[in-house]
Enzyme design. Structure first.
Site, PDB file in Angstrom:
ATOM      1  N   GLY A  78       0.931  -1.235   0.004  1.00  0.00           N
ATOM      2  CA  GLY A  78      -0.249  -0.020  -0.056  1.00  0.00           C
ATOM      3  C   GLY A  78       0.923   1.305  -0.106  1.00  0.00           C
ATOM      4  N   TRP A  80       2.474   2.948  -2.551  1.00  0.00           N
ATOM      5  CA  TRP A  80       2.162   3.802  -3.425  1.00  0.00           C
ATOM      6  C   TRP A  80       0.793   4.591  -3.232  1.00  0.00           C
ATOM      7  CZ3 TRP A  80       4.019   3.140  -9.130  1.00  0.00           C
ATOM      8  CH2 TRP A  80       5.541   3.240  -9.173  1.00  0.00           C
ATOM      9  N   ASP A 103      -4.797  -5.906  -5.770  1.00  0.00           N
ATOM     10  CA  ASP A 103      -3.645  -6.764  -5.200  1.00  0.00           C
ATOM     11  C   ASP A 103      -4.328  -8.192  -4.880  1.00  0.00           C
ATOM     12  OD1 ASP A 103      -0.461  -6.276  -4.881  1.00  0.00           O
ATOM     13  OD2 ASP A 103      -1.293  -8.152  -4.147  1.00  0.00           O
ATOM     14  N   ASP A 119      -6.740 -11.068  -8.116  1.00  0.00           N
ATOM     15  CA  ASP A 119      -5.585 -11.282  -9.072  1.00  0.00           C
ATOM     16  C   ASP A 119      -5.818 -10.403 -10.444  1.00  0.00           C
ATOM     17  OD1 ASP A 119      -3.554 -12.139 -10.691  1.00  0.00           O
ATOM     18  OD2 ASP A 119      -3.509 -14.069 -10.248  1.00  0.00           O
ATOM     19  N   ASP A 143       3.567  -0.864  -9.884  1.00  0.00           N
ATOM     20  CA  ASP A 143       4.891  -1.028  -9.291  1.00  0.00           C
ATOM     21  C   ASP A 143       5.044  -2.639  -9.026  1.00  0.00           C
ATOM     22  OD1 ASP A 143       7.432  -0.459  -8.228  1.00  0.00           O
ATOM     23  OD2 ASP A 143       6.972  -0.584  -6.169  1.00  0.00           O
ATOM     24  N   LYS A 183       7.153  -0.086 -13.362  1.00  0.00           N
ATOM     25  CA  LYS A 183       8.255  -0.634 -13.272  1.00  0.00           C
ATOM     26  C   LYS A 183       8.912  -1.467 -14.157  1.00  0.00           C
ATOM     27  CE  LYS A 183       9.059  -2.796  -9.376  1.00  0.00           C
ATOM     28  NZ  LYS A 183      10.015  -2.366  -8.163  1.00  0.00           N
TER      29      LYS A 183
END
Length: 227
Positions: A78, A80, A103, A119, A143, A183
Site C-alpha cells: 500500500g 504507492w 492486489d 488477481d 509497481d 516498473k
C-alpha cells in the site's frame, strides 16, 4: 526532499547465518536491516520503501493534483496508494478523488482508497476495476514485479510481461492526456514495448529514483499525456 537521509543511516548490521535461512533470504534481510529508506519509511509512516520512489517520480514530473481518479496495480502493501492519497488530498468523504487499488494480497485501509482484492490477471478483474472507476482514469500506476529468482534475464522478461499487461489495461481506462507509470527491469527486451508506448503517449521518459537500489536494474517508465 525524499532523498534526504540524514539521521536514518545506522551502524551496519551483520546477519548471522542460519541453517533454516537460504543465502538469498539472508542477503535480503541484510539489505533491509541496513537500508536507510526502510528506516525512514518506518518513521514516516509509509508501508514500504517504494513510497519514496513514487514521491521522487512526482517531484520530477509533477503528476498528481487533487480531484483525480487513479488505479494502483499490484498495490500491496500500500505504499504507492498512501503516497497518491496524500498528494491528491484524498479522503473517504471526498468523491472527487478516487483511488482504486488492486492486489491479490490484502492491504490495510488507506484514506480515499477503494481496495479490490483480486488477481489482476483473472478474466473479470479489468471489468471490476472499470466499474469501480465510474469513468476514465487520470493515472494508471504499477509497481508490479515478478518474484525474482536471481537470473537477470528471466527476471527481466517476467517483469516486462507484467508491464505489458498493465500498459494494455491503461490504454483501456485512461482518459486523453492521462499518465502511465510502471516498473521495468533493464535487459534489452524492453525496446519493443517502449515503441508501443511511444505510439500512444506524447512523452515517454525513463527514470531511476535515488531511492531505487543502485545495484538493481529497475527503472520506471513514465508515459505522459495519452494521445
Amino acid at each position: 526532499m525524499t532523498n534526504n537521509l540524514s539521521g536514518y543511516r545506522n551502524k551496519f548490521v551483520r546477519v548471522k547465518t542460519s541453517k533454516k535461512r537460504t543465502v538469498s533470504s539472508s542477503n535480503w534481510l541484510r539489505r533491509q536491516l541496513n537500508d536507510p529508506y526502510v528506516a525512514k519509511a518506518r518513521i514516516d509512516g509509509f508501508r514500504s520503501r517504494a513510497a519514496y520512489k513514487l514521491l521522487e517520480i512526482h517531484e520530477k514530473f509533477k503528476l498528481f493534483i487533487p480531484n483525480m481518479k487513479i488505479v494502483d496495480l499490484g498495490a500491496a502493501p500500500g505504499g504507492w496508494s498512501q503516497v497518491a492519497s496524500k498528494l491528491i488530498k484524498a479522503s473517504d468523504n471526498n468523491l472527487n478523488n478516487k483511488i482504486i487499488s488492486i492486489d491479490v494480497l490484502e492491504i490495510e485501509h488507506v484514506a480515499g482508497v477503494e481496495f479490490v482484492q483480486k488477481d489482476f490477471f483473472e478474466a473479470d478483474t479489468e471489468e471490476l476495476i472499470i466499474q469501480a472507476l465510474d469513468g476514465r482514469a487520470d493515472i494508471v500506476m504499477s509497481d508490479m514485479a515478478s518474484n525474482t529468482i536471481g537470473h537477470k534475464a528471466t527476471d527481466h522478461i517476467r517483469t516486462l510481461l507484467l508491464c505489458e499487461q498493465a500498459f494494455e489495461f491503461a490504454l483501456k481506462v485512461l482518459k486523453p492526456s492521462g499518465h502511465f507509470i510502471a516498473k521495468i527491469f533493464r535487459g534489452g527486451a524492453e525496446n519493443e514495448l517502449l515503441h508501443k508506448v511511444k505510439r500512444e503517449f506524447k512523452t515517454v521518459k525513463h527514470f531511476k529514483p535515488s531511492s531505487s537500489r543502485s545495484e538493481s536494474t529497475e527503472i520506471y517508465l513514465v508515459a505522459l499525456n495519452k494521445k
